[in-house]
Design an enzyme around this catalytic site. Structure first.
Site, PDB file in Angstrom:
ATOM      1  N   ASP A  89       1.068   3.827  -3.720  1.00 43.34           N
ATOM      2  CA  ASP A  89       0.859   4.872  -2.727  1.00 43.34           C
ATOM      3  C   ASP A  89      -0.613   4.825  -2.324  1.00 43.34           C
ATOM      4  OD1 ASP A  89       0.767   7.083  -1.177  1.00 43.34           O
ATOM      5  OD2 ASP A  89       1.382   8.508  -2.704  1.00 43.34           O
ATOM      6  N   HIS A 113       0.966   7.658   1.552  1.00 41.27           N
ATOM      7  CA  HIS A 113       1.812   8.522   2.364  1.00 41.27           C
ATOM      8  C   HIS A 113       0.987   9.148   3.483  1.00 41.27           C
ATOM      9  CE1 HIS A 113       0.397  11.094  -0.984  1.00 41.27           C
ATOM     10  NE2 HIS A 113       0.352  12.044  -0.076  1.00 41.27           N
ATOM     11  N   SER A 155      -4.664  16.508  -3.145  1.00 39.29           N
ATOM     12  CA  SER A 155      -4.135  15.169  -2.968  1.00 39.29           C
ATOM     13  C   SER A 155      -5.171  14.209  -2.461  1.00 39.29           C
ATOM     14  CB  SER A 155      -3.015  15.175  -1.946  1.00 39.29           C
ATOM     15  OG  SER A 155      -1.829  15.513  -2.540  1.00 39.29           O
ATOM     16  N   GLY A 206      -3.616  20.490  -1.801  1.00 37.88           N
ATOM     17  CA  GLY A 206      -4.894  20.273  -1.170  1.00 37.88           C
ATOM     18  C   GLY A 206      -5.763  19.343  -1.986  1.00 37.88           C
ATOM     19  N   SER A 250      -2.076  11.454  -6.415  1.00 37.16           N
ATOM     20  CA  SER A 250      -0.819  11.264  -5.735  1.00 37.16           C
ATOM     21  C   SER A 250      -0.022  12.534  -5.673  1.00 37.16           C
ATOM     22  CB  SER A 250      -0.035  10.198  -6.462  1.00 37.16           C
ATOM     23  OG  SER A 250       1.215  10.068  -5.914  1.00 37.16           O
TER      24      SER A 250
END
Length: 474
Positions: free
Chosen positions: A246, A216, A335, A333, A351
């Site tokens: 992802d 993403h 991620s 944060g 994720s």
């Protein structure tokens, strides 16, 4: 700031000194079961988590349809193999290999069919499901946004699967993507700032230095910097989100960039990443993120599907499949941060999830082995790949357990590649998720993208200050 070339620049974006001391201590060498070969006669052997993958793959090929998954019993250091039916030959084969046979009701085919039913009838924003070999069931989770008719729909679908096939539970938080994690990376998109984390440095198929991050993030912005307002140093080459994963492959613009295969674990510790491995249920794993630092936990489910609420299509769903479910906490944060084992195996890219590091929750990760295979990149000195294993659980050697050395984590690893964060999709889906939208939300990976340009993740850009809003990791 003028464009700066980074000849031979070390591609490790400092992750900050936010490692949690408790988890960091776990990175220190500690006793890890080495495989012993007790006398024969069916006595279970003791294994390292890293051994699960190969043995499970071997038994899966020998047992065929009778094989119904496997997991690692960390307390007893044993490999448990689920088997359908009471064929004595199958049981003896498992025992001869040193594993523990566990008779179960649901076959792999049964659980796959149940997952298809959930996809067809219960794809609701804010839901997720994964296979739990310990219970031989599918674990379905609905976040706090799933109420009323939506909850009834999910509940009735689970009930329709029959007794002992799936369980349903509520999560206190909402599924979101985490904006940063590991070392931070920055981009500008949709008029605002985006922040993600670098997952692992890799070598692209053409030999150029690159890193993996959340999909993403790669969908949200094309160029990434290692400082909030700095010039871009890397460009997205491939990005997948939502859908079958992802993850993004981002190439460094300077071909002379040195991209060490390591993760920064904080407190001066680095973990050398030597291989990629499949996750194994029951194995101990560590996550590094720029907001909450180093945390550990275990893998609780495989092949997870997470339905994030789309931010680009009101009422729509961005579904991500093939994720790893864990009980490791994370917050906004974090991620894109690195999920790895103590012995140096790269397992996943952060994720999304629900919860925080105070109350707990679920966090989902993109399997590194899948991302490597899809992008053609290799990890470390070469072995890209796949972990192995039998399936979900099995994990490749280093995978699981984390042996002491593992931890060494070197900075670069984590560095946060955007994608890392990815995960979002996985997670679930709450609107903030961003997820689904390719993180477009401006928020790069995580959290709610704050079009304002700030970190988006709500986190202050560089740091990691988590945006409370987003994600509640666990």
């Amino acid at each position: 700031m003028s464009h700066k070339r980074i000849p031979k620049r070390k591609a490790a974006i400092a992750a900050g000194s936010v490692a949690a001391l408790g988890a960091a201590a776990l990175l220190l060498p500690n006793a890890n079961a080495s495989q012993t070969d007790p006398s024969q006669g069916g006595t279970p052997k003791t294994f390292k988590a890293a051994d699960v993958s190969d043995l499970a793959a071997q038994l899966a090929s020998q047992l065929g349809d009778a094989f119904a998954g496997s997991y690692y019993n960390a307390d007893k250091q044993q490999i448990v193999v689920n088997v359908v039916g009471d064929d004595s030959n199958v049981v003896n084969t498992i025992r001869k290999a040193g594993a523990v046979p566990n008779q179960v009701r649901n076959s792999t085919a049964d659980l796959q069919a149940a997952a298809r039913t959930l996809k067809a009838k219960a794809t609701v924003p804010g839901t997720a499901w994964s296979v739990d070999p310990k219970t031989n069931e599918i674990r379905v989770t609905a976040d706090s946004s799933v109420t009323g008719a939506k909850w009834d729909k999910v509940q009735s679908t689970v009930n329709s699967l029959g007794s002992g096939v799936a369980t349903l539970k509520k999560s206190a938080g909402t599924f979101k993507t985490f904006v940063s994690g590991g070392d931070a990376i920055f981009a500008q998109a949709n008029g605002g700032g985006v922040r993600c984390s670098l997952g692992f440095n890799v070598t692209a198929s053409d030999g150029s230095p690159a890193f993996l991050t959340a999909g993403h993030c790669g969908v949200a912005a094309k160029q990434w910097s290692d400082s909030q307002n700095g010039q871009p140093i890397a460009t997205v080459d491939q990005a997948t989100f939502p859908g079958n994963g992802d993850f993004s492959l981002v190439k460094y613009d300077d071909p002379n960039t040195q991209a060490p295969s390591e993760v920064n674990a904080g407190n001066g510790q680095t973990v050398q990443i030597t291989q990629a491995a499949d996750a194994v249920v029951g194995q101990q794993v560590f996550r590094m993120g720029s907001t909450t630092g180093l945390h550990d936990g275990s893998v609780t489910g495989l092949d997870a599907t997470v339905n994030f609420q789309s931010e680009t299509n009101p009422g729509g769903v961005d579904t991500v499949t093939g994720l790893i479910q864990t009980n490791v906490c994370a917050e906004a944060g974090d991620s894109g941060g690195s999920l790895f084992t103590q012995d140096g195996s790269a397992i996943g890219l952060t994720s999304g999830g629900s919860g925080d590091c105070t109350a707990g929750g679920e966090t989902f990760f993109q399997p590194v082995t899948t991302a490597l295979k899809a992008t053609g990149a290799t990890l470390g000195l070469g072995g890209a790949g796949g972990g192995g294993g039998a399936g979900d659980q099995s994990a490749s050697p280093g995978d699981q357990s984390a042996s002491p050395g593992d931890q060494s984590a070197s900075p670069g690893d984590q560095s946060a590649s955007p994608g890392d964060q990815s995960g979002a999709g996985d997670q679930g889906a709450t609107p903030g998720d961003q997820s689904g939208t390719g993180d477009q939300s401006g928020a790069g990976a995580g959290g709610a993208a704050d079009p304002s340009g700030s970190d988006q993740s709500g986190q202050a850009q560089g740091g990691g200050a988590a945006d409370g809003s987003s994600l509640s990791g666990h």
